[in-house]
Write a protein that holds these residues in place. Structure first.
Motif, PDB file in Angstrom:
ATOM      1  N   VAL A 109       0.833  -1.213   0.000  1.00  0.00           N
ATOM      2  CA  VAL A 109       0.000   0.000   0.000  1.00  0.00           C
ATOM      3  C   VAL A 109       0.860   1.253   0.000  1.00  0.00           C
ATOM      4  CG1 VAL A 109      -1.873  -1.183   1.224  1.00  0.00           C
ATOM      5  CG2 VAL A 109      -0.189   0.116   2.541  1.00  0.00           C
ATOM      6  N   GLN A 110       2.040   1.163   0.603  1.00  0.00           N
ATOM      7  CA  GLN A 110       2.922   2.324   0.655  1.00  0.00           C
ATOM      8  C   GLN A 110       3.369   2.723  -0.748  1.00  0.00           C
ATOM      9  OE1 GLN A 110       6.396   1.670   3.061  1.00  0.00           O
ATOM     10  NE2 GLN A 110       7.399   3.549   2.373  1.00  0.00           N
ATOM     11  N   PHE A 111       3.708   1.731  -1.568  1.00  0.00           N
ATOM     12  CA  PHE A 111       4.103   2.016  -2.948  1.00  0.00           C
ATOM     13  C   PHE A 111       2.949   2.626  -3.728  1.00  0.00           C
ATOM     14  CE2 PHE A 111       4.035   0.434  -7.370  1.00  0.00           C
ATOM     15  CZ  PHE A 111       5.153   1.073  -7.868  1.00  0.00           C
ATOM     16  N   VAL A 112       1.754   2.081  -3.553  1.00  0.00           N
ATOM     17  CA  VAL A 112       0.579   2.612  -4.254  1.00  0.00           C
ATOM     18  C   VAL A 112       0.336   4.063  -3.848  1.00  0.00           C
ATOM     19  CG1 VAL A 112      -1.896   2.348  -4.628  1.00  0.00           C
ATOM     20  CG2 VAL A 112      -0.453   0.319  -4.410  1.00  0.00           C
ATOM     21  N   GLY A 113       0.368   4.333  -2.545  1.00  0.00           N
ATOM     22  CA  GLY A 113       0.176   5.694  -2.064  1.00  0.00           C
ATOM     23  C   GLY A 113       1.268   6.631  -2.551  1.00  0.00           C
ATOM     24  N   PHE A 114       2.509   6.160  -2.533  1.00  0.00           N
ATOM     25  CA  PHE A 114       3.644   6.972  -2.977  1.00  0.00           C
ATOM     26  C   PHE A 114       3.451   7.410  -4.422  1.00  0.00           C
ATOM     27  CE2 PHE A 114       7.755   7.781  -4.784  1.00  0.00           C
ATOM     28  CZ  PHE A 114       8.558   8.275  -3.765  1.00  0.00           C
ATOM     29  N   MET A 115       3.162   6.457  -5.311  1.00  0.00           N
ATOM     30  CA  MET A 115       3.056   6.784  -6.731  1.00  0.00           C
ATOM     31  C   MET A 115       1.818   7.637  -7.010  1.00  0.00           C
ATOM     32  SD  MET A 115       5.764   5.557  -7.993  1.00  0.00           S
ATOM     33  CE  MET A 115       5.357   5.973  -9.690  1.00  0.00           C
ATOM     34  N   GLY A 116       0.719   7.373  -6.291  1.00  0.00           N
ATOM     35  CA  GLY A 116      -0.478   8.183  -6.497  1.00  0.00           C
ATOM     36  C   GLY A 116      -0.253   9.645  -6.164  1.00  0.00           C
ATOM     37  N   ALA A 117       0.441   9.907  -5.046  1.00  0.00           N
ATOM     38  CA  ALA A 117       0.715  11.288  -4.661  1.00  0.00           C
ATOM     39  C   ALA A 117       1.819  11.894  -5.501  1.00  0.00           C
ATOM     40  CB  ALA A 117       1.090  11.338  -3.173  1.00  0.00           C
TER      41      ALA A 117
END
Length: 456
Positions: free
Chosen positions: A306-314
């Motif tokens: 989830v951290q990677f998903v959140g990182f790339m989304g932001a």
């Protein structure tokens, strides 16, 4: 809570041990639980076999990564709530730092040949790991026709009808509760772990552990504290940036995902991938596989993806911040809302769960949910397979259905070969996950940097 002075284990020794476990927590929940068992039960003999299995049984009844929740529970058992917070945090911290560094490199150098080569093989091998998860979970729960039908219905619901994953979990749990009452022999297929036949000579004996008696006052205090820790940052983001900002949207989305992760991380990954790729546009389909490859090869729970998903989304929607600043804040908030609920579930529920351990209706509900999870993970495997094997996949929608239509001319034969090799390594040669991913990654690097330029 248990008294910190009732045994000979110091806070310092516990800190170093939990950090060691966090750094060694590769291999998914099974491997992580095995590492904890070896260190805590066999080597240090801090806790007895039966108590360890008892705690593990608790953690399998609630949403979230069971390995991390097991560290929280045992930390709480040894040193009260402080011990639980330290143990749970140290289990997540190494993975958080690893994923952050890899996400940073991915965002900055994604288009470089070396990064492309690194993830080319990982992406293909990850497919074999997801399929292995289907077989592993299936063997655990698909023990009769009822469970097979539940799994099939869940697959049809999420793959063809695009039903929300939380709805599938709730429906399966409700069916399990009703079925467990009417036909328990068809629904109660998951039972608690058998206690070891002999108690080990542990530092803390079972009879020395004085659990906090559940009271309304304690429950209210724990709930109020941890709900505040969970939701105050979300409220501050709303007040500061508004309801439409990516950081607030991510904080709500991953909070919702955190409460439906029954059956392990693979169960919620399909839901997360669908939303992150198709609804919010935070990632491309292949990038979700890249993130999963990161989480598979770094310490900590797989749900750390989830951290990677959140990182790339932001990173791609940073306004009004610098992209790296927005991505860093997203890494923190997504990790926060994913793992803070675990502390709430354990610190609130631990005094109560023992009373519910042998409840047959709960066993039936859990069995039904796990059967549905098999169908959900099968959906994830097929979705990943289509995007690994083909460079372009269309989606057809009609009559209330969704179908994946790969473009056959876009078949990626190198990815297919690496994926098949990973299947052979895991299922025939019995390679472990880390070795399989490592060899696949090196194969991908060799292909992209050496063979592909020569062929084309």
């Amino acid at each position: 809570m248990p008294s910190a002075r009732s045994h000979r284990i110091s806070y310092q020794e516990a800190f170093h041990t939990w950090l060691k476990i966090g750094l060694l927590s590769f291999g998914g929940p099974a491997g992580q639980i095995a590492i904890m068992h070896r260190i805590l039960v066999e080597e240090k003999r801090w806790i007895s076999e039966s108590r360890f299995l008892h705690a593990l049984n608790y953690c399998m009844l609630i949403p979230g990564p069971e390995a991390q929740q097991l560290t929280i529970y045992i930390g709480w058992l040894l040193h009260g709530w402080r011990g639980g917070v330290v143990a749970g945090t140290l289990f997540v911290l190494p993975g958080f730092l690893s994923i952050f560094v890899l996400s940073l490199l991915y965002a900055l150098y994604q288009q470089t040949e070396l990064v492309t080569a690194l993830f080319f093989g990982l992406k293909a091998a990850t497919l074999a790991i997801v399929v292995e998860a289907v077989f592993r979970i299936g063997r655990k729960v698909l023990k009769n026709r009822t469970m097979v039908i539940l799994a099939a219905c869940a697959f049809v619901g999420i793959f063809f009808l695009e039903l929300p994953f939380p709805l599938i979990v709730l429906a399966a749990g409700l069916i399990g509760l009703i079925g467990g009452h009417a036909q328990p022999k068809h629904f109660c297929v998951i039972h608690g772990h058998e206690a070891a036949t002999e108690e080990r000579n542990s530092v803390i004996h079972d009879h020395q552990i004085n659990h906090t008696q559940p009271t309304w006052g304690r429950a209210i205090r724990v709930t109020a504290l941890w709900l505040a820790i969970w939701f105050v940052p979300i409220a501050l983001l709303f007040a500061w940036l508004g309801s439409g900002h990516v950081l607030f949207v991510e904080s709500l989305f991953f909070s919702k995902a955190a409460v439906v992760t029954f059956g392990g991380a693979y169960a919620v990954l399909a839901y997360m991938a669908q939303q992150a790729v198709e609804v919010y546009g935070w990632l491309q389909p292949g990038e979700m596989l890249d993130g999963l490859g990161m989480a598979e090869t770094t310490p900590g729970p797989l749900i750390q993806v989830v951290q990677f998903v959140g990182f790339m989304g932001a990173y791609r929607n940073p306004d009004p911040f610098d992209p790296l600043m927005a991505a860093t804040m997203a890494s923190v908030i997504t990790t926060w809302v994913t793992f803070v609920p675990c502390f709430l579930w354990i610190l609130l529920g631990a005094p109560y769960i023992e009373r519910l351990r042998d409840n047959k209706l709960l066993s039936a509900g859990l069995s039904a949910i796990t059967a549905a999870v098999v169908g959900v993970v099968l959906n994830l495997a097929i979705w990943f397979a289509a995007h690994v094997a083909f460079g372009h996949v269309e989606e057809w929608r009609g009559f209330g259905l969704r179908l994946l239509l790969p473009e056959w001319a876009s078949a990626d034969y190198a990815s297919i070969v690496i994926a098949l090799g990973a299947f052979f390594a895991m299922f025939k040669l019995k390679w472990n996950m880390i070795l399989t991913l490592g060899v696949a990654s090196l194969t991908g690097i060799g292909y992209v940097l050496l063979i592909y330029p020569w062929l084309f």
